[in-house]
Write a protein that holds these residues in place. Structure first.
Motif, mmCIF file in Angstrom:
data_model
loop_
_atom_site.group_PDB
_atom_site.id
_atom_site.type_symbol
_atom_site.label_atom_id
_atom_site.label_comp_id
_atom_site.label_asym_id
_atom_site.label_seq_id
_atom_site.Cartn_x
_atom_site.Cartn_y
_atom_site.Cartn_z
ATOM 1 N N TYR A 33 1.328 -1.717 -3.477
ATOM 2 C CA TYR A 33 1.809 -2.086 -4.803
ATOM 3 C C TYR A 33 0.615 -2.503 -5.660
ATOM 4 O O TYR A 33 -0.399 -2.962 -5.160
ATOM 5 N N GLN A 64 0.045 -5.031 -9.135
ATOM 6 C CA GLN A 64 0.712 -6.028 -9.950
ATOM 7 C C GLN A 64 -0.100 -6.273 -11.216
ATOM 8 O O GLN A 64 -1.280 -6.589 -11.159
ATOM 9 N N GLY A 107 4.992 -6.537 -13.620
ATOM 10 C CA GLY A 107 5.483 -6.866 -12.297
ATOM 11 C C GLY A 107 4.831 -6.037 -11.206
ATOM 12 O O GLY A 107 3.775 -5.447 -11.381
ATOM 13 N N LEU A 108 5.498 -5.973 -10.075
ATOM 14 C CA LEU A 108 5.027 -5.199 -8.931
ATOM 15 C C LEU A 108 5.511 -3.769 -9.049
ATOM 16 O O LEU A 108 6.707 -3.527 -9.201
ATOM 17 N N LEU A 113 -4.265 -6.208 -9.476
ATOM 18 C CA LEU A 113 -4.131 -6.919 -8.202
ATOM 19 C C LEU A 113 -3.291 -6.038 -7.286
ATOM 20 O O LEU A 113 -2.171 -5.669 -7.640
ATOM 21 N N PHE A 146 -1.473 -5.102 -3.599
ATOM 22 C CA PHE A 146 -0.872 -5.674 -2.393
ATOM 23 C C PHE A 146 -0.451 -4.567 -1.442
ATOM 24 O O PHE A 146 0.148 -3.570 -1.851
ATOM 25 N N GLY A 170 0.296 -8.551 2.350
ATOM 26 C CA GLY A 170 -1.072 -8.968 2.513
ATOM 27 C C GLY A 170 -1.465 -9.956 1.419
ATOM 28 O O GLY A 170 -0.695 -10.191 0.488
ATOM 29 N N PRO A 171 -2.662 -10.511 1.495
ATOM 30 C CA PRO A 171 -3.090 -11.548 0.543
ATOM 31 C C PRO A 171 -3.493 -11.009 -0.822
ATOM 32 O O PRO A 171 -3.677 -11.776 -1.754
ATOM 33 N N ARG A 191 -8.100 -8.068 -5.482
ATOM 34 C CA ARG A 191 -8.290 -8.051 -6.944
ATOM 35 C C ARG A 191 -9.417 -7.089 -7.268
ATOM 36 O O ARG A 191 -10.569 -7.325 -6.919
#
Lengths: 115, 112
Positions: free
Chosen positions: A35, A37, A42-43, A88, A90, A107-108, A111
């Protein structure tokens, strides 16, 4: 510990320089996904994979590639990054069953800045 | 078009107050997930709801899925600064193992 790992966590690069963001999960999950963001949007899903060697486009696949050669890894490849791919990112994974819904583990985040 | 609508988009509440965030779909929800995200960080799973009328609670957070399975609400009781963040709903809107779709998120700020 069950987890999804992404590397790198932060990346600044220049337009056109190929890059790969790695994603790995240790839960033997069949399903993996990427994904992005962005503020106000949004995602949004880029690509997903139901299993090894099976990948499908999500909502915003343009400019990205993925591969799923092993169950645990699902790298995201930007062949020629552009500034509009600054975001960002994910990676997520989940266990696939039949007719049931399963939690996605995220996942964290990575960026990415493309200048 | 956005398949999952969250409201409100942002919320500022005073510490100790209750609040509700809604997630609405025009399609039947086969699984509804609530996540919390600290600004710029990863998503933390809160709860999953599957059955119409289902309600789950964790500490001061309660989530419900309505009987028609087209709307979910997330309620926080006696909000604290630790509740601040972005709350996202995600859903399976097609039966079977299909990718999740997400709402745009609700940004919650809790002020003293």
């Amino acid at each position: 510990e069950a987890q999804v790992t992404q590397n790198p966590r932060y990346l600044i690069t220049v337009t056109g320089k190929k890059l790969t963001v790695t994603c790995s999960q240790n839960m033997n999950h069949e399903y993996m996904s990427w994904y992005r963001q962005d503020p106000g949007l949004g995602l949004r899903q880029i690509y997903y994979s139901m299993n090894v060697e099976v990948t499908d486009k999500g909502d915003v696949p343009e400019g990205y590639k993925v591969s799923r050669k092993e169950k645990r890894n699902f790298p995201l490849i930007l062949e020629s990054p552009s500034p509009n791919q600054t975001s960002l990112y994910f990676c997520a994974s989940s266990l696939i069953g039949t007719g049931s819904s399963y939690e996605q583990y995220f996942g964290p985040g990575t960026r990415l800045t493309v200048t | 078009s956005q398949e999952l609508e969250q409201s409100p988009q942002s919320l500022i509440v005073q510490e100790g107050k209750n609040l509700t965030i809604n997630c609405t779909s025009s399609k039947t929800l086969y699984g509804l997930y609530w996540y919390k995200q600290k600004y710029g960080e990863g998503l933390i799973f809160l709860m999953m709801l599957q059955k119409g009328g289902e309600e789950k609670s964790h500490e001061k957070i309660t989530a419900k899925l309505d009987e028609k399975k087209q709307q979910s609400s997330l309620h926080i009781t006696a909000s604290q600064p630790s509740h601040a963040g972005i709350y996202l709903c995600g859903a399976d809107i097609v039966s079977g193992n299909t990718p999740l779709v997400f709402g745009k998120g609700t940004r919650l700020s809790v002020i003293a």
